[in-house]
Design a protein around this motif. Structure first.
Motif, PDB file in Angstrom:
ATOM      1  N   GLY A   1       0.816  -1.202   0.000  1.00  0.00           N
ATOM      2  CA  GLY A   1       0.000   0.000   0.000  1.00  0.00           C
ATOM      3  C   GLY A   1       0.853   1.256   0.000  1.00  0.00           C
ATOM      4  N   ASP A   2       0.216   2.365  -0.075  1.00  0.00           N
ATOM      5  CA  ASP A   2       0.896   3.651  -0.086  1.00  0.00           C
ATOM      6  C   ASP A   2       0.246   4.534   0.976  1.00  0.00           C
ATOM      7  OD1 ASP A   2       2.521   5.732  -0.806  1.00  0.00           O
ATOM      8  OD2 ASP A   2       1.484   6.184  -2.673  1.00  0.00           O
ATOM      9  N   ILE A   3       1.037   5.364   1.582  1.00  0.00           N
ATOM     10  CA  ILE A   3       0.524   6.302   2.571  1.00  0.00           C
ATOM     11  C   ILE A   3       0.633   7.701   1.975  1.00  0.00           C
ATOM     12  CG2 ILE A   3       0.850   7.281   4.871  1.00  0.00           C
ATOM     13  CD1 ILE A   3       2.075   4.608   5.704  1.00  0.00           C
ATOM     14  N   ALA A   4      -0.485   8.362   1.884  1.00  0.00           N
ATOM     15  CA  ALA A   4      -0.492   9.716   1.330  1.00  0.00           C
ATOM     16  C   ALA A   4       0.180  10.674   2.300  1.00  0.00           C
ATOM     17  CB  ALA A   4      -1.928  10.155   1.071  1.00  0.00           C
ATOM     18  N   ILE A   5       0.987  11.570   1.772  1.00  0.00           N
ATOM     19  CA  ILE A   5       1.608  12.582   2.628  1.00  0.00           C
ATOM     20  C   ILE A   5       0.887  13.917   2.518  1.00  0.00           C
ATOM     21  CG2 ILE A   5       3.875  11.510   2.590  1.00  0.00           C
ATOM     22  CD1 ILE A   5       4.660  13.839   0.601  1.00  0.00           C
ATOM     23  N   GLY A   6      -0.050  13.985   1.639  1.00  0.00           N
ATOM     24  CA  GLY A   6      -0.817  15.207   1.474  1.00  0.00           C
ATOM     25  C   GLY A   6      -2.211  14.863   0.993  1.00  0.00           C
ATOM     26  N   VAL A   7      -3.100  15.792   1.114  1.00  0.00           N
ATOM     27  CA  VAL A   7      -4.477  15.595   0.668  1.00  0.00           C
ATOM     28  C   VAL A   7      -4.890  16.791  -0.176  1.00  0.00           C
ATOM     29  CG1 VAL A   7      -5.140  14.200   2.670  1.00  0.00           C
ATOM     30  CG2 VAL A   7      -5.470  16.680   2.719  1.00  0.00           C
ATOM     31  N   TYR A   8      -5.937  16.608  -0.941  1.00  0.00           N
ATOM     32  CA  TYR A   8      -6.489  17.692  -1.739  1.00  0.00           C
ATOM     33  C   TYR A   8      -7.246  18.627  -0.805  1.00  0.00           C
ATOM     34  CZ  TYR A   8      -9.308  19.905  -5.434  1.00  0.00           C
ATOM     35  OH  TYR A   8      -9.926  20.790  -6.279  1.00  0.00           O
ATOM     36  N   ARG A   9      -6.949  19.892  -0.867  1.00  0.00           N
ATOM     37  CA  ARG A   9      -7.559  20.863   0.058  1.00  0.00           C
ATOM     38  C   ARG A   9      -9.069  20.941  -0.060  1.00  0.00           C
ATOM     39  NH1 ARG A   9      -4.481  25.213   0.231  1.00  0.00           N
ATOM     40  NH2 ARG A   9      -2.949  24.372  -1.164  1.00  0.00           N
ATOM     41  N   HIS A  10      -9.625  20.442  -1.161  1.00  0.00           N
ATOM     42  CA  HIS A  10     -11.073  20.444  -1.333  1.00  0.00           C
ATOM     43  C   HIS A  10     -11.610  19.015  -1.357  1.00  0.00           C
ATOM     44  CE1 HIS A  10     -10.802  24.679  -1.985  1.00  0.00           C
ATOM     45  NE2 HIS A  10     -10.069  24.532  -3.059  1.00  0.00           N
ATOM     46  N   GLY A  11     -10.988  18.135  -0.586  1.00  0.00           N
ATOM     47  CA  GLY A  11     -11.405  16.745  -0.551  1.00  0.00           C
ATOM     48  C   GLY A  11     -12.292  16.425   0.640  1.00  0.00           C
ATOM     49  N   ALA A  12     -12.846  15.234   0.604  1.00  0.00           N
ATOM     50  CA  ALA A  12     -13.769  14.787   1.651  1.00  0.00           C
ATOM     51  C   ALA A  12     -13.103  14.747   3.027  1.00  0.00           C
ATOM     52  CB  ALA A  12     -14.333  13.413   1.293  1.00  0.00           C
ATOM     53  N   ASP A  13     -11.830  14.364   3.087  1.00  0.00           N
ATOM     54  CA  ASP A  13     -11.139  14.304   4.381  1.00  0.00           C
ATOM     55  C   ASP A  13     -11.051  15.685   5.024  1.00  0.00           C
ATOM     56  OD1 ASP A  13     -10.668  11.587   4.047  1.00  0.00           O
ATOM     57  OD2 ASP A  13      -8.707  11.910   3.123  1.00  0.00           O
TER      58      ASP A  13
ATOM     59  N   HIS B   1     -12.788  16.822   8.490  1.00  0.00           N
ATOM     60  CA  HIS B   1     -11.919  17.163   9.632  1.00  0.00           C
ATOM     61  C   HIS B   1     -10.937  18.272   9.272  1.00  0.00           C
ATOM     62  CE1 HIS B   1     -13.268  13.827  12.090  1.00  0.00           C
ATOM     63  NE2 HIS B   1     -13.110  13.029  11.064  1.00  0.00           N
ATOM     64  N   PRO B   2     -11.423  19.489   9.015  1.00  0.00           N
ATOM     65  CA  PRO B   2     -10.503  20.564   8.607  1.00  0.00           C
ATOM     66  C   PRO B   2      -9.438  20.888   9.655  1.00  0.00           C
ATOM     67  CG  PRO B   2     -12.656  21.459   9.163  1.00  0.00           C
ATOM     68  CD  PRO B   2     -12.793  19.960   9.162  1.00  0.00           C
ATOM     69  N   GLU B   3      -9.731  20.615  10.909  1.00  0.00           N
ATOM     70  CA  GLU B   3      -8.789  20.918  11.985  1.00  0.00           C
ATOM     71  C   GLU B   3      -7.512  20.073  11.917  1.00  0.00           C
ATOM     72  OE1 GLU B   3     -11.240  17.487  13.486  1.00  0.00           O
ATOM     73  OE2 GLU B   3     -11.640  19.277  12.308  1.00  0.00           O
ATOM     74  N   LEU B   4      -7.537  19.007  11.146  1.00  0.00           N
ATOM     75  CA  LEU B   4      -6.373  18.120  11.049  1.00  0.00           C
ATOM     76  C   LEU B   4      -5.395  18.510   9.949  1.00  0.00           C
ATOM     77  CD1 LEU B   4      -8.118  14.633  11.465  1.00  0.00           C
ATOM     78  CD2 LEU B   4      -7.009  16.032  13.227  1.00  0.00           C
ATOM     79  N   PHE B   5      -5.754  19.484   9.125  1.00  0.00           N
ATOM     80  CA  PHE B   5      -4.959  19.786   7.938  1.00  0.00           C
ATOM     81  C   PHE B   5      -4.519  21.245   7.890  1.00  0.00           C
ATOM     82  CE2 PHE B   5      -7.888  16.333   7.015  1.00  0.00           C
ATOM     83  CZ  PHE B   5      -7.005  15.349   6.603  1.00  0.00           C
ATOM     84  N   HIS B   6      -3.323  21.441   7.349  1.00  0.00           N
ATOM     85  CA  HIS B   6      -2.780  22.779   7.097  1.00  0.00           C
ATOM     86  C   HIS B   6      -3.045  23.094   5.625  1.00  0.00           C
ATOM     87  CE1 HIS B   6      -0.746  23.136  10.949  1.00  0.00           C
ATOM     88  NE2 HIS B   6      -0.296  21.907  10.783  1.00  0.00           N
ATOM     89  N   THR B   7      -4.219  23.589   5.336  1.00  0.00           N
ATOM     90  CA  THR B   7      -4.581  23.837   3.935  1.00  0.00           C
ATOM     91  C   THR B   7      -3.935  25.096   3.382  1.00  0.00           C
ATOM     92  OG1 THR B   7      -6.610  24.955   4.620  1.00  0.00           O
ATOM     93  CG2 THR B   7      -6.764  22.593   4.111  1.00  0.00           C
ATOM     94  N   ASP B   8      -3.203  25.810   4.217  1.00  0.00           N
ATOM     95  CA  ASP B   8      -2.496  27.002   3.756  1.00  0.00           C
ATOM     96  C   ASP B   8      -1.081  26.681   3.292  1.00  0.00           C
ATOM     97  OD1 ASP B   8      -1.762  26.308   6.378  1.00  0.00           O
ATOM     98  OD2 ASP B   8      -1.205  28.372   6.875  1.00  0.00           O
TER      99      ASP B   8
END
Length: 168
Positions: free
Chosen positions: A119-131, A135-142
């Protein structure tokens, strides 16, 4: 290839299958097990997909105010009270369940052939994604991750749309 046209054709086909098989699929023990093991991500993800399609954008900051923030109770009520939303939501469940079955079968076949899947572990997410919606508090979208500029790409892989000083 016209990616959008291919996706629309596939979705039309999947919708047709869904209408014919949904009662049988959701009554199956494998479905119930899949749902119980994955409901923590599946319920918000499916709702996100329905809202994304309804509002024509994954950018939840542009959705109507009542949907910009994920609230589990409100989503549950929406699924329960809106038959169109409920059916579209279940279509997303159906798709994810069948993707799960396909991956499971492919992984089993690979193991039988002596192939190890990793498997692969994502190191980033799309700022406009479901995650991020859930849970916006978990991500640094800036912030962004990516390859810095180099001789092959003046802008690197950071998504920067303006040229960097000193580079064309």
């Amino acid at each position: 290839m016209d990616y959008e046209a291919v996706m629309q054709t596939k979705l039309k086909f999947v919708r047709s299958i869904f209408q014919k098989q949904k009662a049988q699929a959701f009554a199956h023990r494998d479905w119930r097990e899949f749902f119980e093991q994955n409901r923590h991500w599946l319920v918000p993800y499916a709702a996100f997909c329905v809202l994304r399609d309804k509002f024509g954008t994954p950018d939840f900051t542009r959705w109507p105010e009542e949907h910009r923030v994920y609230r589990a109770n409100e989503i549950a009520a929406l699924i329960e009270n809106d038959p169109v939303f409920r059916d579209e939501n279940r279509l997303n469940y159906f798709i994810q369940f069948h993707l799960h079955l396909q991956l499971r079968d492919a992984a089993e076949y690979a193991r039988e052939q002596g192939v190890i899947m990793k498997g692969d572990i994502a190191i980033g997410v799309y700022r406009h994604g479901a995650d991020v919606w859930q849970h916006p508090e978990l991500f640094h979208t800036d912030r962004q991750a990516g390859c810095p500029p180099d001789p092959f790409s003046a802008r690197g892989q950071t998504g920067v749309s303006q040229p960097i000083a000193g580079h064309a």
